[in-house]
Design a protein around this motif. Structure first.
Motif, short mmCIF file in Angstrom:
data_model
loop_
_atom_site.label_atom_id
_atom_site.label_comp_id
_atom_site.label_asym_id
_atom_site.label_seq_id
_atom_site.Cartn_x
_atom_site.Cartn_y
_atom_site.Cartn_z
N VAL A 25 -8.95 -76.35 -80.56
CA VAL A 25 -8.81 -76.86 -81.93
C VAL A 25 -8.59 -75.70 -82.90
O VAL A 25 -7.72 -75.75 -83.76
CB VAL A 25 -10.06 -77.68 -82.35
CG1 VAL A 25 -10.08 -77.92 -83.85
CG2 VAL A 25 -10.10 -78.99 -81.62
N LYS A 26 -9.38 -74.63 -82.73
CA LYS A 26 -9.26 -73.48 -83.64
C LYS A 26 -7.90 -72.80 -83.49
O LYS A 26 -7.39 -72.25 -84.46
CB LYS A 26 -10.40 -72.48 -83.39
CG LYS A 26 -11.80 -73.02 -83.71
CD LYS A 26 -11.93 -73.61 -85.10
CE LYS A 26 -11.97 -72.57 -86.18
NZ LYS A 26 -12.16 -73.15 -87.54
N GLU A 27 -7.32 -72.86 -82.30
CA GLU A 27 -5.98 -72.30 -82.10
C GLU A 27 -4.94 -73.14 -82.83
O GLU A 27 -4.02 -72.60 -83.45
CB GLU A 27 -5.67 -72.27 -80.60
CG GLU A 27 -4.38 -71.58 -80.26
CD GLU A 27 -4.16 -71.52 -78.76
OE1 GLU A 27 -3.09 -72.01 -78.31
OE2 GLU A 27 -5.04 -71.02 -78.05
N MET A 28 -5.11 -74.46 -82.79
CA MET A 28 -4.15 -75.36 -83.45
C MET A 28 -4.31 -75.35 -84.97
O MET A 28 -3.33 -75.37 -85.70
CB MET A 28 -4.36 -76.80 -82.94
CG MET A 28 -4.01 -77.01 -81.49
SD MET A 28 -4.58 -78.64 -80.89
CE MET A 28 -3.45 -79.73 -81.73
N ARG A 29 -5.56 -75.37 -85.41
CA ARG A 29 -5.86 -75.48 -86.84
C ARG A 29 -7.00 -74.53 -87.21
O ARG A 29 -8.13 -74.95 -87.42
CB ARG A 29 -6.24 -76.92 -87.20
CG ARG A 29 -5.17 -77.97 -87.02
CD ARG A 29 -4.02 -77.86 -88.01
NE ARG A 29 -4.38 -77.95 -89.40
CZ ARG A 29 -4.42 -79.08 -90.10
NH1 ARG A 29 -4.12 -80.22 -89.53
NH2 ARG A 29 -4.78 -79.07 -91.36
N PRO A 30 -6.72 -73.23 -87.28
CA PRO A 30 -7.78 -72.26 -87.58
C PRO A 30 -8.41 -72.46 -88.96
O PRO A 30 -9.52 -71.98 -89.20
CB PRO A 30 -7.07 -70.91 -87.48
CG PRO A 30 -5.62 -71.20 -87.61
CD PRO A 30 -5.41 -72.60 -87.11
N ASP A 31 -7.72 -73.16 -89.83
CA ASP A 31 -8.20 -73.39 -91.19
C ASP A 31 -9.23 -74.51 -91.29
O ASP A 31 -9.89 -74.65 -92.32
CB ASP A 31 -7.01 -73.74 -92.09
CG ASP A 31 -6.25 -74.98 -91.59
OD1 ASP A 31 -5.94 -75.03 -90.38
OD2 ASP A 31 -5.97 -75.88 -92.39
N VAL A 32 -9.39 -75.31 -90.24
CA VAL A 32 -10.25 -76.50 -90.30
C VAL A 32 -11.63 -76.18 -89.71
O VAL A 32 -11.73 -75.79 -88.55
CB VAL A 32 -9.61 -77.69 -89.55
CG1 VAL A 32 -10.54 -78.89 -89.58
CG2 VAL A 32 -8.26 -78.03 -90.17
N PRO A 33 -12.68 -76.34 -90.51
CA PRO A 33 -14.02 -76.10 -89.99
C PRO A 33 -14.42 -77.18 -88.98
O PRO A 33 -14.07 -78.35 -89.13
CB PRO A 33 -14.92 -76.15 -91.22
CG PRO A 33 -14.13 -76.81 -92.28
CD PRO A 33 -12.68 -76.70 -91.92
N VAL A 34 -15.14 -76.75 -87.95
CA VAL A 34 -15.64 -77.66 -86.92
C VAL A 34 -17.16 -77.52 -86.89
O VAL A 34 -17.69 -76.42 -86.78
CB VAL A 34 -15.06 -77.33 -85.53
CG1 VAL A 34 -15.61 -78.29 -84.48
CG2 VAL A 34 -13.54 -77.37 -85.55
N ILE A 35 -17.84 -78.65 -87.00
CA ILE A 35 -19.29 -78.67 -86.87
C ILE A 35 -19.61 -79.42 -85.58
O ILE A 35 -19.15 -80.54 -85.37
CB ILE A 35 -19.96 -79.35 -88.07
CG1 ILE A 35 -19.68 -78.53 -89.34
CG2 ILE A 35 -21.46 -79.52 -87.84
CD1 ILE A 35 -20.23 -79.14 -90.60
N MET A 36 -20.37 -78.78 -84.72
CA MET A 36 -20.73 -79.37 -83.44
C MET A 36 -22.02 -80.17 -83.60
O MET A 36 -22.89 -79.83 -84.41
CB MET A 36 -20.93 -78.28 -82.38
CG MET A 36 -19.73 -77.36 -82.19
SD MET A 36 -18.17 -78.20 -81.83
CE MET A 36 -18.50 -78.85 -80.21
N ILE A 37 -22.12 -81.25 -82.82
CA ILE A 37 -23.29 -82.13 -82.85
C ILE A 37 -23.87 -82.17 -81.44
O ILE A 37 -23.13 -82.35 -80.48
CB ILE A 37 -22.89 -83.55 -83.31
CG1 ILE A 37 -22.26 -83.50 -84.70
CG2 ILE A 37 -24.10 -84.47 -83.29
CD1 ILE A 37 -21.63 -84.81 -85.14
N THR A 38 -25.18 -82.01 -81.35
CA THR A 38 -25.82 -82.00 -80.03
C THR A 38 -27.22 -82.59 -80.09
O THR A 38 -27.87 -82.54 -81.14
CB THR A 38 -25.88 -80.58 -79.44
OG1 THR A 38 -26.45 -80.63 -78.15
CG2 THR A 38 -26.69 -79.65 -80.33
N ALA A 39 -27.64 -83.12 -78.99
CA ALA A 39 -29.02 -83.57 -78.87
C ALA A 39 -29.94 -82.41 -78.53
O ALA A 39 -31.15 -82.51 -78.64
CB ALA A 39 -29.13 -84.66 -77.80
N TYR A 40 -29.33 -81.29 -78.12
CA TYR A 40 -30.09 -80.13 -77.69
C TYR A 40 -29.78 -78.95 -78.60
O TYR A 40 -28.80 -78.25 -78.40
CB TYR A 40 -29.75 -79.77 -76.24
CG TYR A 40 -29.73 -80.98 -75.34
CD1 TYR A 40 -30.92 -81.56 -74.92
CD2 TYR A 40 -28.52 -81.57 -74.96
CE1 TYR A 40 -30.91 -82.68 -74.11
CE2 TYR A 40 -28.51 -82.69 -74.15
CZ TYR A 40 -29.71 -83.24 -73.74
OH TYR A 40 -29.70 -84.37 -72.95
#
Length: 129
Positions: free
Chosen positions: A75-90
């Motif tokens: 995703v960061k390679e395709m759209r480095p400008d877009v922030p990604v927030i990860m969601i986890t149970a751990y």
């Protein structure tokens, strides 16, 4: 141009939960919220979002097939400008470190604090305006 948020999670009830939490925003058309049930599906959608202003991706980490952590650098390679927030149970330190090393903006733990997430979305909307 529409403001677009992509939520990636393989659990079928996640879409209903997010739509319920953000129903006023969606009804007022503050942003569009789309859902992908897998990492490969998310990558296709990210590639198709050129007509929208993609401001945020929220992705579960643990998904069958390609995990959120495996998807993140793509995703960061395709759209480095877009922030990604990860969601986890751990929310352990190792998971947080891996997510941040691969380009995540942050990590939310389940159950999601929707007040905190709303602040994050509001900040992104302010930057996009």
């Amino acid at each position: 141009m529409s403001v677009y948020i992509l939520v990636v999670d393989d659990e079928p009830d996640v879409e209903a939960l997010f739509r319920q939490q953000f129903r006023r925003d969606l009804r007022a058309e503050r942003f569009i919220m789309d859902f992908a049930s897998s990492a490969p599906d998310a990558l296709v959608r990210v590639g198709e979002t050129r007509e929208h202003s993609l401001i945020l991706i929220l992705s579960d980490i643990n998904m069958p097939g390609m995990t959120g952590l495996e998807m993140l650098p793509k995703v960061k390679e395709m759209r480095p400008d877009v922030p990604v927030i990860m969601i986890t149970a751990y929310g352990d330190a190792d998971t947080r470190r891996k997510a941040l090393e691969r380009g995540a903006e942050g990590l939310l733990t389940k159950p999601i604090d929707f007040g905190q997430l709303r602040q994050e979305i509001d900040a992104r909307l302010g930057q996009a305006a």
